[in-house]
Design a protein around this motif. Structure first.
Motif, PDB file in Angstrom:
ATOM      1  N   VAL A  77      17.032 -39.765 -60.236  1.00  0.00           N
ATOM      2  CA  VAL A  77      18.244 -40.508 -59.860  1.00  0.00           C
ATOM      3  C   VAL A  77      18.557 -40.309 -58.381  1.00  0.00           C
ATOM      4  N   GLY A  78      18.920 -41.395 -57.714  1.00  0.00           N
ATOM      5  CA  GLY A  78      19.493 -41.326 -56.380  1.00  0.00           C
ATOM      6  C   GLY A  78      20.983 -41.594 -56.498  1.00  0.00           C
ATOM      7  N   TYR A  79      21.798 -40.665 -56.034  1.00  0.00           N
ATOM      8  CA  TYR A  79      23.251 -40.752 -56.278  1.00  0.00           C
ATOM      9  C   TYR A  79      24.014 -40.751 -54.963  1.00  0.00           C
ATOM     10  N   LEU A  80      24.871 -41.752 -54.790  1.00  0.00           N
ATOM     11  CA  LEU A  80      25.805 -41.781 -53.672  1.00  0.00           C
ATOM     12  C   LEU A  80      27.210 -41.685 -54.250  1.00  0.00           C
ATOM     13  N   SER A 108       7.083 -38.871 -43.476  1.00  0.00           N
ATOM     14  CA  SER A 108       6.927 -40.317 -43.283  1.00  0.00           C
ATOM     15  C   SER A 108       7.981 -41.090 -44.083  1.00  0.00           C
ATOM     16  N   ARG A 109       8.399 -40.519 -45.200  1.00  0.00           N
ATOM     17  CA  ARG A 109       9.431 -41.168 -46.017  1.00  0.00           C
ATOM     18  C   ARG A 109      10.771 -41.166 -45.290  1.00  0.00           C
ATOM     19  N   ILE A 110      11.023 -40.149 -44.467  1.00  0.00           N
ATOM     20  CA  ILE A 110      12.258 -40.098 -43.679  1.00  0.00           C
ATOM     21  C   ILE A 110      12.333 -41.312 -42.762  1.00  0.00           C
ATOM     22  N   GLU A 111      11.212 -41.599 -42.092  1.00  0.00           N
ATOM     23  CA  GLU A 111      11.194 -42.748 -41.182  1.00  0.00           C
ATOM     24  C   GLU A 111      11.413 -44.054 -41.951  1.00  0.00           C
ATOM     25  N   GLU A 112      10.873 -44.125 -43.157  1.00  0.00           N
ATOM     26  CA  GLU A 112      11.033 -45.339 -43.964  1.00  0.00           C
ATOM     27  C   GLU A 112      12.498 -45.595 -44.313  1.00  0.00           C
ATOM     28  N   VAL A 113      13.218 -44.547 -44.758  1.00  0.00           N
ATOM     29  CA  VAL A 113      14.608 -44.763 -45.168  1.00  0.00           C
ATOM     30  C   VAL A 113      15.519 -44.963 -43.959  1.00  0.00           C
ATOM     31  N   ILE A 114      15.186 -44.369 -42.834  1.00  0.00           N
ATOM     32  CA  ILE A 114      15.945 -44.609 -41.601  1.00  0.00           C
ATOM     33  C   ILE A 114      15.854 -46.085 -41.225  1.00  0.00           C
ATOM     34  N   GLU A 115      14.649 -46.632 -41.299  1.00  0.00           N
ATOM     35  CA  GLU A 115      14.441 -48.045 -40.992  1.00  0.00           C
ATOM     36  C   GLU A 115      15.110 -48.923 -42.041  1.00  0.00           C
ATOM     37  N   LEU A 116      14.976 -48.539 -43.299  1.00  0.00           N
ATOM     38  CA  LEU A 116      15.488 -49.328 -44.408  1.00  0.00           C
ATOM     39  C   LEU A 116      17.005 -49.453 -44.371  1.00  0.00           C
ATOM     40  N   THR A 117      17.690 -48.400 -43.954  1.00  0.00           N
ATOM     41  CA  THR A 117      19.158 -48.395 -43.960  1.00  0.00           C
ATOM     42  C   THR A 117      19.757 -48.679 -42.580  1.00  0.00           C
ATOM     43  N   THR A 142      19.926 -40.898 -48.042  1.00  0.00           N
ATOM     44  CA  THR A 142      19.659 -39.676 -48.815  1.00  0.00           C
ATOM     45  C   THR A 142      19.380 -40.008 -50.274  1.00  0.00           C
ATOM     46  N   ALA A 143      20.136 -40.961 -50.823  1.00  0.00           N
ATOM     47  CA  ALA A 143      19.933 -41.357 -52.216  1.00  0.00           C
ATOM     48  C   ALA A 143      18.570 -42.006 -52.429  1.00  0.00           C
ATOM     49  N   LEU A 144      18.070 -42.683 -51.401  1.00  0.00           N
ATOM     50  CA  LEU A 144      16.778 -43.383 -51.498  1.00  0.00           C
ATOM     51  C   LEU A 144      15.596 -42.496 -51.133  1.00  0.00           C
TER      52      LEU A 144
END
Length: 297
Positions: A77-80, A108-117, A142-144
Protein backbone atom coordinates in the motif's frame (compact mmCIF):
# COMPACT_ATOMS: atom_id res chain seq x y z
CA UNK A 1 -9.92 -8.31 -5.18
CA UNK A 2 -7.67 -5.40 -4.12
CA UNK A 3 -9.67 -4.28 -1.08
CA UNK A 4 -12.26 -6.26 0.88
CA UNK A 5 -14.09 -4.70 3.83
CA UNK A 6 -16.57 -6.81 5.79
CA UNK A 7 -18.75 -5.40 8.58
CA UNK A 8 -16.05 -3.07 9.92
CA UNK A 9 -17.08 -1.14 13.03
CA UNK A 10 -15.07 1.33 15.10
CA UNK A 11 -16.02 3.49 18.07
CA UNK A 12 -14.24 6.24 19.99
CA UNK A 13 -15.83 6.09 23.40
CA UNK A 14 -19.57 6.51 22.90
CA UNK A 15 -19.16 7.85 19.35
CA UNK A 16 -19.51 5.25 16.58
CA UNK A 17 -17.18 6.25 13.74
CA UNK A 18 -17.91 3.20 11.54
CA UNK A 19 -21.03 1.05 11.70
CA UNK A 20 -20.79 -2.36 9.96
CA UNK A 21 -19.17 -0.97 6.78
CA UNK A 22 -18.76 -3.42 3.88
CA UNK A 23 -17.55 -3.08 0.27
CA UNK A 24 -15.04 -4.51 -2.20
CA UNK A 25 -12.78 -2.79 -4.75
CA UNK A 26 -11.36 -4.60 -7.76
CA UNK A 27 -7.86 -4.15 -9.14
CA UNK A 28 -7.54 -1.11 -11.40
CA UNK A 29 -10.54 0.79 -10.04
CA UNK A 30 -10.23 4.44 -9.03
CA UNK A 31 -12.79 4.90 -6.27
CA UNK A 32 -13.79 8.18 -4.63
CA UNK A 33 -14.67 7.94 -0.94
CA UNK A 34 -16.98 10.81 0.01
CA UNK A 35 -18.70 11.93 3.16
CA UNK A 36 -19.25 14.94 5.44
CA UNK A 37 -16.65 15.82 8.05
CA UNK A 38 -16.68 13.20 10.80
CA UNK A 39 -18.43 10.60 8.64
CA UNK A 40 -15.66 8.01 9.17
CA UNK A 41 -13.53 8.33 6.01
CA UNK A 42 -10.12 8.81 7.65
CA UNK A 43 -10.89 6.18 10.29
CA UNK A 44 -11.52 3.54 7.63
CA UNK A 45 -8.38 4.51 5.71
CA UNK A 46 -6.31 4.19 8.87
CA UNK A 47 -7.74 0.71 9.43
CA UNK A 48 -6.92 -0.34 5.86
CA UNK A 49 -3.33 0.89 6.26
CA UNK A 50 -2.91 -0.82 9.69
CA UNK A 51 -2.48 2.45 11.62
CA UNK A 52 -5.41 1.56 13.88
CA UNK A 53 -7.50 -1.56 14.51
CA UNK A 54 -11.21 -2.06 14.02
CA UNK A 55 -13.44 -3.08 16.93
CA UNK A 56 -15.33 -5.62 14.80
CA UNK A 57 -15.28 -7.00 11.28
CA UNK A 58 -12.40 -7.79 8.94
CA UNK A 59 -10.52 -6.21 6.03
CA UNK A 60 -8.03 -7.40 3.45
CA UNK A 61 -5.75 -5.47 1.11
CA UNK A 62 -4.30 -7.50 -1.76
CA UNK A 63 -5.60 -10.60 0.06
CA UNK A 64 -3.53 -9.74 3.18
CA UNK A 65 -5.48 -9.42 6.43
CA UNK A 66 -4.94 -5.98 7.98
CA UNK A 67 -4.76 -7.51 11.47
CA UNK A 68 -2.90 -10.77 10.81
CA UNK A 69 -0.43 -9.73 8.09
CA UNK A 70 0.30 -6.06 8.68
CA UNK A 71 3.81 -6.03 7.16
CA UNK A 72 2.55 -7.42 3.85
CA UNK A 73 -0.27 -4.85 3.80
CA UNK A 74 2.20 -2.02 4.43
CA UNK A 75 4.48 -3.20 1.61
CA UNK A 76 1.64 -3.33 -0.91
CA UNK A 77 0.00 0.00 0.00
CA UNK A 78 1.05 3.56 -0.74
CA UNK A 79 -0.61 5.86 1.80
CA UNK A 80 -0.94 9.64 1.82
CA UNK A 81 -2.65 10.63 5.11
CA UNK A 82 -4.81 13.72 5.48
CA UNK A 83 -2.18 15.48 7.59
CA UNK A 84 0.91 14.75 5.57
CA UNK A 85 3.79 13.99 8.05
CA UNK A 86 7.11 15.25 6.70
CA UNK A 87 10.58 16.00 8.07
CA UNK A 88 10.76 19.72 7.28
CA UNK A 89 14.53 19.99 7.89
CA UNK A 90 15.35 17.39 5.23
CA UNK A 91 15.87 18.17 1.56
CA UNK A 92 13.28 16.69 -0.80
CA UNK A 93 15.74 14.26 -2.37
CA UNK A 94 17.20 13.42 1.03
CA UNK A 95 13.76 12.61 2.41
CA UNK A 96 12.93 10.37 -0.55
CA UNK A 97 16.31 8.62 -0.21
CA UNK A 98 15.51 7.93 3.46
CA UNK A 99 12.16 6.37 2.51
CA UNK A 100 13.76 4.44 -0.36
CA UNK A 101 16.05 2.85 2.24
CA UNK A 102 13.04 1.87 4.35
CA UNK A 103 11.41 0.18 1.36
CA UNK A 104 14.72 -1.12 -0.11
CA UNK A 105 14.10 0.42 -3.53
CA UNK A 106 16.73 1.64 -5.95
CA UNK A 107 17.84 5.27 -6.31
CA UNK A 108 16.65 5.23 -9.91
CA UNK A 109 13.10 4.96 -8.58
CA UNK A 110 13.63 8.22 -6.67
CA UNK A 111 14.29 10.03 -9.94
CA UNK A 112 11.19 8.44 -11.47
CA UNK A 113 8.81 9.65 -8.74
CA UNK A 114 10.41 13.11 -8.67
CA UNK A 115 9.69 13.41 -12.39
CA UNK A 116 6.26 11.81 -12.06
CA UNK A 117 5.07 14.23 -9.36
CA UNK A 118 6.62 17.38 -10.87
CA UNK A 119 9.23 17.90 -8.14
CA UNK A 120 12.29 18.25 -10.40
CA UNK A 121 12.70 22.00 -9.83
CA UNK A 122 12.10 21.70 -6.07
CA UNK A 123 14.13 18.58 -5.25
CA UNK A 124 17.18 20.60 -4.10
CA UNK A 125 15.15 22.52 -1.50
CA UNK A 126 14.37 21.73 2.12
CA UNK A 127 10.80 20.50 2.60
CA UNK A 128 10.21 23.34 5.07
CA UNK A 129 10.82 25.83 2.24
CA UNK A 130 8.11 24.36 0.03
CA UNK A 131 4.55 25.60 -0.40
CA UNK A 132 1.72 23.44 0.93
CA UNK A 133 1.01 22.21 -2.57
CA UNK A 134 4.56 21.02 -3.15
CA UNK A 135 4.61 19.35 0.26
CA UNK A 136 1.58 17.36 -0.92
CA UNK A 137 3.60 16.32 -3.95
CA UNK A 138 6.39 15.07 -1.69
CA UNK A 139 3.83 13.01 0.22
CA UNK A 140 2.44 11.59 -3.03
CA UNK A 141 5.95 10.83 -4.28
CA UNK A 142 6.62 8.93 -1.03
CA UNK A 143 3.40 6.95 -1.46
CA UNK A 144 4.43 5.97 -5.00
CA UNK A 145 8.08 5.28 -4.15
CA UNK A 146 7.87 1.50 -3.60
CA UNK A 147 5.52 1.04 -6.59
CA UNK A 148 2.61 -0.25 -4.48
CA UNK A 149 -0.34 -2.14 -5.93
CA UNK A 150 -2.85 -0.03 -3.97
CA UNK A 151 -2.84 3.73 -3.37
CA UNK A 152 -4.87 5.06 -0.43
CA UNK A 153 -5.00 8.85 -0.60
CA UNK A 154 -6.70 10.95 2.08
CA UNK A 155 -7.40 14.44 0.68
CA UNK A 156 -4.49 14.25 -1.82
CA UNK A 157 -5.11 17.65 -3.46
CA UNK A 158 -5.34 19.79 -0.33
CA UNK A 159 -3.65 23.16 -0.84
CA UNK A 160 -3.01 22.84 -4.57
CA UNK A 161 -3.64 25.69 -6.97
CA UNK A 162 -5.72 25.04 -10.15
CA UNK A 163 -2.66 24.27 -12.31
CA UNK A 164 -1.23 21.90 -9.69
CA UNK A 165 -4.64 20.24 -9.39
CA UNK A 166 -4.61 19.34 -13.06
CA UNK A 167 -1.09 17.91 -12.80
CA UNK A 168 -1.83 15.79 -9.71
CA UNK A 169 -5.08 14.58 -11.28
CA UNK A 170 -3.01 13.37 -14.22
CA UNK A 171 -0.58 11.59 -11.88
CA UNK A 172 -3.40 9.84 -10.00
CA UNK A 173 -5.25 8.95 -13.22
CA UNK A 174 -2.09 7.48 -14.73
CA UNK A 175 -1.38 5.54 -11.54
CA UNK A 176 -4.86 4.05 -11.80
CA UNK A 177 -3.97 2.36 -15.09
CA UNK A 178 -2.11 -0.39 -13.25
CA UNK A 179 -2.98 0.24 -9.59
CA UNK A 180 -6.05 0.41 -7.42
CA UNK A 181 -6.69 3.94 -6.14
CA UNK A 182 -8.92 4.66 -3.13
CA UNK A 183 -9.13 8.38 -2.40
CA UNK A 184 -11.14 10.68 -0.20
CA UNK A 185 -11.78 14.31 -1.05
CA UNK A 186 -14.25 17.13 -0.47
CA UNK A 187 -13.74 18.41 -4.03
CA UNK A 188 -16.55 16.94 -6.13
CA UNK A 189 -14.97 18.04 -9.40
CA UNK A 190 -11.97 15.97 -8.39
CA UNK A 191 -14.07 12.82 -8.20
CA UNK A 192 -15.85 13.57 -11.47
CA UNK A 193 -12.49 14.08 -13.21
CA UNK A 194 -10.67 11.05 -11.78
CA UNK A 195 -12.94 8.34 -10.41
CA UNK A 196 -14.83 5.43 -11.98
CA UNK A 197 -16.93 4.75 -8.89
CA UNK A 198 -18.17 6.57 -5.80
CA UNK A 199 -18.72 5.31 -2.26
CA UNK A 200 -20.53 7.77 0.03
CA UNK A 201 -20.45 7.37 3.82
CA UNK A 202 -22.59 9.29 6.29
CA UNK A 203 -22.62 8.89 10.08
CA UNK A 204 -20.46 5.78 9.80
CA UNK A 205 -22.71 3.95 7.30
CA UNK A 206 -22.37 3.44 3.55
CA UNK A 207 -25.30 5.28 1.95
CA UNK A 208 -24.30 4.94 -1.73
CA UNK A 209 -21.92 2.73 -3.71
CA UNK A 210 -22.26 3.02 -7.47
CA UNK A 211 -20.45 3.67 -10.72
CA UNK A 212 -20.17 7.42 -11.16
CA UNK A 213 -22.10 7.48 -14.45
CA UNK A 214 -24.94 5.43 -12.97
CA UNK A 215 -25.15 7.65 -9.89
CA UNK A 216 -25.45 10.84 -11.92
CA UNK A 217 -27.89 9.41 -14.49
CA UNK A 218 -30.46 8.17 -11.99
CA UNK A 219 -34.16 8.77 -12.63
CA UNK A 220 -34.19 12.22 -11.05
CA UNK A 221 -33.75 15.75 -12.33
CA UNK A 222 -33.63 19.31 -11.02
CA UNK A 223 -35.63 22.35 -12.04
CA UNK A 224 -34.58 25.85 -11.04
CA UNK A 225 -37.59 28.11 -10.66
CA UNK A 226 -37.82 31.78 -9.70
CA UNK A 227 -41.16 32.89 -8.28
CA UNK A 228 -42.31 36.51 -7.96
CA UNK A 229 -42.69 36.17 -4.17
CA UNK A 230 -41.84 33.84 -1.31
CA UNK A 231 -43.58 30.47 -1.15
CA UNK A 232 -44.11 28.08 1.75
CA UNK A 233 -41.78 25.07 1.35
CA UNK A 234 -44.50 22.68 2.53
CA UNK A 235 -46.77 23.96 -0.24
CA UNK A 236 -44.20 22.99 -2.86
CA UNK A 237 -44.50 19.34 -1.86
CA UNK A 238 -48.03 19.30 -3.25
CA UNK A 239 -46.31 18.76 -6.60
CA UNK A 240 -46.02 15.05 -7.50
CA UNK A 241 -42.61 13.28 -7.32
CA UNK A 242 -40.90 16.17 -5.53
CA UNK A 243 -37.93 14.84 -3.53
CA UNK A 244 -36.39 18.03 -2.20
CA UNK A 245 -36.79 21.80 -2.37
CA UNK A 246 -33.83 24.10 -1.69
CA UNK A 247 -34.30 27.88 -1.47
CA UNK A 248 -30.95 28.95 -2.99
CA UNK A 249 -31.54 32.71 -2.68
CA UNK A 250 -34.36 35.28 -2.70
CA UNK A 251 -37.35 33.64 -4.43
CA UNK A 252 -35.27 31.08 -6.35
CA UNK A 253 -35.67 27.34 -5.66
CA UNK A 254 -33.94 24.17 -6.82
CA UNK A 255 -36.61 21.47 -7.03
CA UNK A 256 -35.48 17.83 -7.34
CA UNK A 257 -38.04 15.41 -8.79
CA UNK A 258 -37.89 11.60 -8.60
CA UNK A 259 -38.70 11.13 -12.27
CA UNK A 260 -37.03 11.57 -15.65
CA UNK A 261 -40.19 13.27 -16.95
CA UNK A 262 -39.92 16.98 -17.73
CA UNK A 263 -41.72 18.64 -14.80
CA UNK A 264 -41.58 22.26 -15.98
CA UNK A 265 -45.25 22.26 -16.96
CA UNK A 266 -46.14 20.93 -13.51
CA UNK A 267 -44.17 23.75 -11.87
CA UNK A 268 -45.88 26.32 -14.11
CA UNK A 269 -49.33 24.92 -13.24
CA UNK A 270 -48.43 24.93 -9.53
CA UNK A 271 -47.51 28.63 -9.72
CA UNK A 272 -50.76 29.52 -11.50
CA UNK A 273 -52.86 27.53 -9.02
CA UNK A 274 -51.29 29.35 -6.08
CA UNK A 275 -51.47 32.92 -7.47
CA UNK A 276 -47.72 32.95 -8.14
CA UNK A 277 -45.79 33.89 -11.25
CA UNK A 278 -42.91 31.70 -12.44
CA UNK A 279 -40.42 34.29 -13.72
CA UNK A 280 -38.09 31.57 -15.01
CA UNK A 281 -38.16 27.77 -15.11
CA UNK A 282 -34.95 26.01 -16.13
CA UNK A 283 -33.87 22.36 -16.23
CA UNK A 284 -30.56 22.04 -14.40
CA UNK A 285 -27.83 19.51 -15.11
CA UNK A 286 -27.48 17.26 -12.10
CA UNK A 287 -23.94 16.86 -10.79
CA UNK A 288 -22.18 14.91 -8.05
CA UNK A 289 -22.32 17.82 -5.61
CA UNK A 290 -26.11 17.94 -5.87
CA UNK A 291 -26.39 14.18 -5.40
CA UNK A 292 -24.03 14.31 -2.41
CA UNK A 293 -26.18 16.98 -0.73
CA UNK A 294 -29.34 14.96 -1.36
CA UNK A 295 -27.90 11.74 0.06
CA UNK A 296 -26.21 13.22 3.14
CA UNK A 297 -28.73 15.95 4.03
Amino acid sequence: MSIEVKSISKSYGSQKALDAVSFTISKGEIVGFLGPNGAGKSTLMKILTTYISADNGSAKVNAFDVELDQKSVQKSVGYLPEHNPLYLDLYVREYLEFNAGVYSVSKSRIEEVIELTGLSNESHKKIGQLSKGYRQRVGLATALLHDPEVLILDEPTTGLDPNQLLEIRRVIKNAGKDKTVFLSTHIMQEVEAICDRVIIIDKGKIVADRKLDNLIQEETHIIMVEFNSQVDENLLFEMPNLLSAVNTHDFVWDLTFATSEDMRATVFDFAAANNLKALQIVNKQKNLETIFREITK
